[in-house]
Design an enzyme around this catalytic site. Structure first.
Site, PDB file in Angstrom:
ATOM      1  N   GLU A 176       0.810  -1.221   0.000  1.00  0.00           N
ATOM      2  CA  GLU A 176       0.000   0.000   0.000  1.00  0.00           C
ATOM      3  C   GLU A 176       0.846   1.274   0.000  1.00  0.00           C
ATOM      4  O   GLU A 176       1.624   1.508   0.930  1.00  0.00           O
ATOM      5  CB  GLU A 176      -0.937   0.002   1.223  1.00  0.00           C
ATOM      6  CG  GLU A 176      -1.941   1.129   1.138  1.00  0.00           C
ATOM      7  CD  GLU A 176      -3.016   1.076   2.215  1.00  0.00           C
ATOM      8  OE1 GLU A 176      -2.981   0.162   3.054  1.00  0.00           O
ATOM      9  OE2 GLU A 176      -3.877   1.975   2.197  1.00  0.00           O
TER      10      GLU A 176
ATOM     11  N   LYS B  17      -7.710  -0.740  11.157  1.00  0.00           N
ATOM     12  CA  LYS B  17      -7.044  -1.114   9.897  1.00  0.00           C
ATOM     13  C   LYS B  17      -5.782  -0.255   9.752  1.00  0.00           C
ATOM     14  O   LYS B  17      -4.720  -0.742   9.355  1.00  0.00           O
ATOM     15  CB  LYS B  17      -8.011  -0.890   8.726  1.00  0.00           C
ATOM     16  CG  LYS B  17      -7.469  -1.255   7.356  1.00  0.00           C
ATOM     17  CD  LYS B  17      -6.695  -0.142   6.689  1.00  0.00           C
ATOM     18  CE  LYS B  17      -6.334  -0.488   5.262  1.00  0.00           C
ATOM     19  NZ  LYS B  17      -5.197   0.224   4.735  1.00  0.00           N
TER      20      LYS B  17
ATOM     21  N   ASP C  29       3.347 -15.061  11.483  1.00  0.00           N
ATOM     22  CA  ASP C  29       2.029 -15.498  11.044  1.00  0.00           C
ATOM     23  C   ASP C  29       1.065 -14.310  11.153  1.00  0.00           C
ATOM     24  O   ASP C  29       0.538 -14.007  12.229  1.00  0.00           O
ATOM     25  CB  ASP C  29       1.594 -16.666  11.954  1.00  0.00           C
ATOM     26  CG  ASP C  29       0.259 -17.251  11.567  1.00  0.00           C
ATOM     27  OD1 ASP C  29      -0.533 -16.556  10.904  1.00  0.00           O
ATOM     28  OD2 ASP C  29       0.003 -18.408  11.942  1.00  0.00           O
TER      29      ASP C  29
HETATM   30  P1  HMG Z   1       4.035  15.616   4.088  1.00  0.00           P
HETATM   31  O1  HMG Z   1       3.548  16.696   4.974  1.00  0.00           O
HETATM   32  O2  HMG Z   1       3.992  15.842   2.628  1.00  0.00           O
HETATM   33  O3  HMG Z   1       5.486  15.193   4.497  1.00  0.00           O
HETATM   34  O4  HMG Z   1       3.230  14.315   4.440  1.00  0.00           O
HETATM   35  P2  HMG Z   1       6.789  16.083   4.483  1.00  0.00           P
HETATM   36  O5  HMG Z   1       7.169  16.362   3.066  1.00  0.00           O
HETATM   37  O6  HMG Z   1       6.629  17.240   5.419  1.00  0.00           O
HETATM   38  O7  HMG Z   1       7.820  15.043   5.136  1.00  0.00           O
HETATM   39  C1  HMG Z   1       7.778  14.723   6.531  1.00  0.00           C
HETATM   40  C2  HMG Z   1       8.373  13.356   6.720  1.00  0.00           C
HETATM   41  O8  HMG Z   1       7.481  12.361   6.178  1.00  0.00           O
HETATM   42  C3  HMG Z   1       9.691  13.142   5.989  1.00  0.00           C
HETATM   43  O9  HMG Z   1      10.741  13.625   6.787  1.00  0.00           O
HETATM   44  C4  HMG Z   1       9.725  11.648   5.819  1.00  0.00           C
HETATM   45  O10 HMG Z   1      10.147  11.025   6.998  1.00  0.00           O
HETATM   46  C5  HMG Z   1       8.259  11.339   5.570  1.00  0.00           C
HETATM   47  P3  HMG Z   1      12.165  14.040   6.085  1.00  0.00           P
HETATM   48  O11 HMG Z   1      12.750  12.797   5.501  1.00  0.00           O
HETATM   49  O12 HMG Z   1      11.822  15.047   5.024  1.00  0.00           O
HETATM   50  O13 HMG Z   1      12.964  14.567   7.224  1.00  0.00           O
HETATM   51  N1  HMG Z   1       7.966  11.324   4.133  1.00  0.00           N
HETATM   52  C6  HMG Z   1       8.267  10.293   3.343  1.00  0.00           C
HETATM   53  N2  HMG Z   1       8.851   9.110   3.596  1.00  0.00           N
HETATM   54  C7  HMG Z   1       8.998   8.270   2.567  1.00  0.00           C
HETATM   55  N3  HMG Z   1       8.609   8.549   1.315  1.00  0.00           N
HETATM   56  C8  HMG Z   1       8.025   9.719   1.011  1.00  0.00           C
HETATM   57  C9  HMG Z   1       7.834  10.652   2.051  1.00  0.00           C
HETATM   58  N4  HMG Z   1       7.297  11.888   2.108  1.00  0.00           N
HETATM   59  C10 HMG Z   1       7.375  12.274   3.395  1.00  0.00           C
HETATM   60  N5  HMG Z   1       7.671   9.975  -0.242  1.00  0.00           N
HETATM   61  C11 HMG Z   1       2.394  12.149   4.204  1.00  0.00           C
HETATM   62  C12 HMG Z   1       2.901  13.394   3.471  1.00  0.00           C
HETATM   63  C13 HMG Z   1       1.803  11.202   3.183  1.00  0.00           C
HETATM   64  C14 HMG Z   1       3.549  11.483   4.916  1.00  0.00           C
HETATM   65  C15 HMG Z   1       1.299  12.606   5.238  1.00  0.00           C
HETATM   66  O14 HMG Z   1       0.287  13.266   4.569  1.00  0.00           O
HETATM   67  C16 HMG Z   1       0.726  11.451   6.023  1.00  0.00           C
HETATM   68  O15 HMG Z   1       1.293  11.001   7.002  1.00  0.00           O
HETATM   69  N6  HMG Z   1      -0.478  10.975   5.622  1.00  0.00           N
HETATM   70  C17 HMG Z   1      -1.118   9.805   6.211  1.00  0.00           C
HETATM   71  C18 HMG Z   1      -1.175   8.750   5.160  1.00  0.00           C
HETATM   72  C19 HMG Z   1      -1.641   7.411   5.673  1.00  0.00           C
HETATM   73  O16 HMG Z   1      -2.001   7.223   6.800  1.00  0.00           O
HETATM   74  N7  HMG Z   1      -1.597   6.446   4.788  1.00  0.00           N
HETATM   75  C20 HMG Z   1      -1.974   5.098   5.090  1.00  0.00           C
HETATM   76  C21 HMG Z   1      -2.906   4.599   4.038  1.00  0.00           C
HETATM   77  S1  HMG Z   1      -4.518   5.300   4.288  1.00  0.00           S
HETATM   78  C22 HMG Z   1      -5.185   4.086   5.283  1.00  0.00           C
HETATM   79  O17 HMG Z   1      -5.173   2.954   4.909  1.00  0.00           O
HETATM   80  C23 HMG Z   1      -5.547   4.307   6.674  1.00  0.00           C
HETATM   81  C24 HMG Z   1      -6.666   5.185   7.118  1.00  0.00           C
HETATM   82  O18 HMG Z   1      -7.882   4.903   6.481  1.00  0.00           O
HETATM   83  C25 HMG Z   1      -6.749   4.874   8.571  1.00  0.00           C
HETATM   84  C26 HMG Z   1      -7.715   5.725   9.308  1.00  0.00           C
HETATM   85  O19 HMG Z   1      -8.716   6.152   8.706  1.00  0.00           O
HETATM   86  O20 HMG Z   1      -7.472   5.901  10.519  1.00  0.00           O
HETATM   87  C27 HMG Z   1      -6.309   6.596   6.821  1.00  0.00           C
END
Ligand code: HMG
Length: 415
Positions: free
Chosen positions: A81, A252, A268
């Site tokens: 994902e 989830k 597992d």
């Molecule tokens: P952002 O504000 O664009 O991040 O967040 P940033 O550019 O400020 O970067 C901050 C840090 O994030 C970075 O630090 C990295 O550690 C990391 P730095 O290295 O710059 O010192 N980071 C990354 N790491 C790896 N690859 C990348 C990357 N970009 C930033 N490309 C972000 C963007 C997506 C991280 C933020 O919006 C976020 O945390 N979103 C949450 C997304 C999420 O939860 N996804 C899971 C799938 S959705 C789901 O299945 C679950 C859900 O339904 C559960 C629920 O409802 O409770 C949501």
């Protein structure tokens, strides 16, 4: 905490692997294994499952920035994902800046096995006989698996309960670093013959229980936040408490992290997920596994969760990637790995809620996608920032559009 992994995701794959070697998370052999894109060898896979045809690929990466019990970690994860690893790294970075996570597994971590007896003549007489033979049965269980006993683990307790038409026997075993299915099943089947002789009853089955209630880990963190944000995070928790549709999605999100770590460490996943979901409904209603509370300027996050994870046994030793994953974690024992897993679950939930109560989940996803396009186009940071902002504003995250804007700004700003 020193930000050794800042911008790690912007490096090429080869550079990322080299950083792991330079920082001694992996050795030369592991470095070559990753660089050469090796995977589980077929002759091993053929021993693991039946009718084997090939290897099914799942991406393997690391989440950075973890501070758990005062120690820095990068956490290996296998997941299909997008955004899960970025979210974990992002959440971990914010929490680490606020002091990190405290995570502690319960004392006397034990797995549980069951023997189900039926055709009972006299329940109270049978239960009395079983109680009188308690010590004898524990000793006998240990004789059936002397190996684990010699290592300091083994059967520690046994309980007997009447449930409906059955007497159910619960055997409590310290399986040390193993998940323990083989250990428990051997002990259970062994002592069930003795039990059938002791009382007039028949054995229906003897098997480990995956409801591993004696593997509870509690993890927590504390963040200095403003009251508006703190209250929204608390409301996000209240929402999940009130509504099962939300609680399931919340959990989830927790499992996005835990399952990815479980998978990459050769554990597992089904056993652990079944256990965690059952625990979420232990009080008769399916509840969020995490809790967020805002008090006096601080957001307090916590998770309480069973994690019957292992570091030896099963397929763990067979898969080289699993060995690399454990090495990246500095080869923890099962207790420590369970503490890391609970911390990861809490962080993953924090990252998701943090996005949900602020920008919404889509903005982050779009930004990630846009960033990937800019990496592909080899744009510099200044160019990337301008193009990403424009793509998001126009809601047009497309490579052709990115190329067009990039061309325009290169002309306009002479970048
Ligand atoms: P952002 O504000 O664009 O991040 O967040 P940033 O550019 O400020 O970067 C901050 C840090 O994030 C970075 O630090 C990295 O550690 C990391 P730095 O290295 O710059 O010192 N980071 C990354 N790491 C790896 N690859 C990348 C990357 N970009 C930033 N490309 C972000 C963007 C997506 C991280 C933020 O919006 C976020 O945390 N979103 C949450 C997304 C999420 O939860 N996804 C899971 C799938 S959705 C789901 O299945 C679950 C859900 O339904 C559960 C629920 O409802 O409770 C949501």
């Amino acid at each position: 905490m020193e930000n050794k992994f800042g911008g790690y995701y912007k490096k090429s794959r080869e550079e990322r692997i080299k950083i792991l070697k330079d920082l001694e998370y992996i050795d030369e052999k592991m470095y070559n294994y990753l660089i050469e894109e090796k995977s589980l060898e077929n002759y091993k896979a053929d021993k693991m499952i039946e009718n084997e045809l090939g290897i099914f690929g799942i991406p393997f990466g690391i989440a950075t920035n973890f501070l758990i019990n005062g120690k820095e970690y990068i956490v290996p994860m296998a997941t299909e994902e997008p955004s899960v690893i970025a979210a974990a790294s992002n959440g971990a970075k914010i929490i680490a800046k606020n002091g990190g996570i405290t995570s502690k597994v319960q004392e006397n971590r034990q797995m549980i096995g069951q023997i189900c007896l039926y055709d009972i003549d006299d329940f109270s007489k049978s239960l009395k006989i079983l109680e009188e033979n308690k010590e004898k049965l524990i000793n006998l269980a240990n004789k059936y698996h002397e190996g684990i006993n010699n290592l300091g683990g083994g059967a520690k307790d046994i309980k007997f309960l009447k449930k409906g038409q059955f007497i159910i026997i619960y055997l409590y075993v310290d399986t040390l670093d193993a998940m323990g299915a083989n250990i428990l099943n051997t002990m259970l089947e062994g002592i069930s013959f003795e039990i059938e002789n002791l009382i007039n009853a028949k054995k229906l089955m003897a098997i480990i229980s995956n409801y591993s209630l004696n593997t509870i880990v509690k993890a927590s963190c504390k963040l200095k936040v403003d009251s508006e944000y703190g209250n929204k995070m608390m409301l996000a928790y209240e929402f999940a408490k009130e509504d099962v549709y939300r609680a399931v999605t919340n959990n989830k999100g927790v499992l996005n992290g835990i399952s990815a770590l479980t998978l990459v460490t050769g554990n597992d996943t089904r056993a652990i997920e079944a256990c965690i979901h059952s625990y979420a409904s232990k009080d008769g209603k399916y509840m969020p596994l995490t809790k967020w509370e805002y008090k006096e300027g601080y957001l307090h996050g916590s998770i309480e969760i069973p994690i019957p994870i292992a570091t030896v046994g099963g397929s763990i030793g067979l898969n080289e990637t699993t060995k690399i994953a454990l090495n990246i974690l500095k080869n923890p024992n099962a207790k420590k790995l369970s503490e890391i897993a609970a911390a990861l679950g809490l962080v993953q939930n924090f990252a998701a809620l943090n996005a949900l109560v602020t920008d919404g989940i889509q903005k982050g996803h779009l930004k990630l996608h846009a960033k990937t396009i800019m990496e592909f186009l080899k744009a510099n940071e200044k160019e990337s920032n301008i193009v990403i902002e424009k793509m998001i504003k126009e809601n047009k995250i497309e490579i052709e559009y990115a190329k067009k804007i990039l061309g325009e700004i290169r002309n306009e700003y002479k970048l």
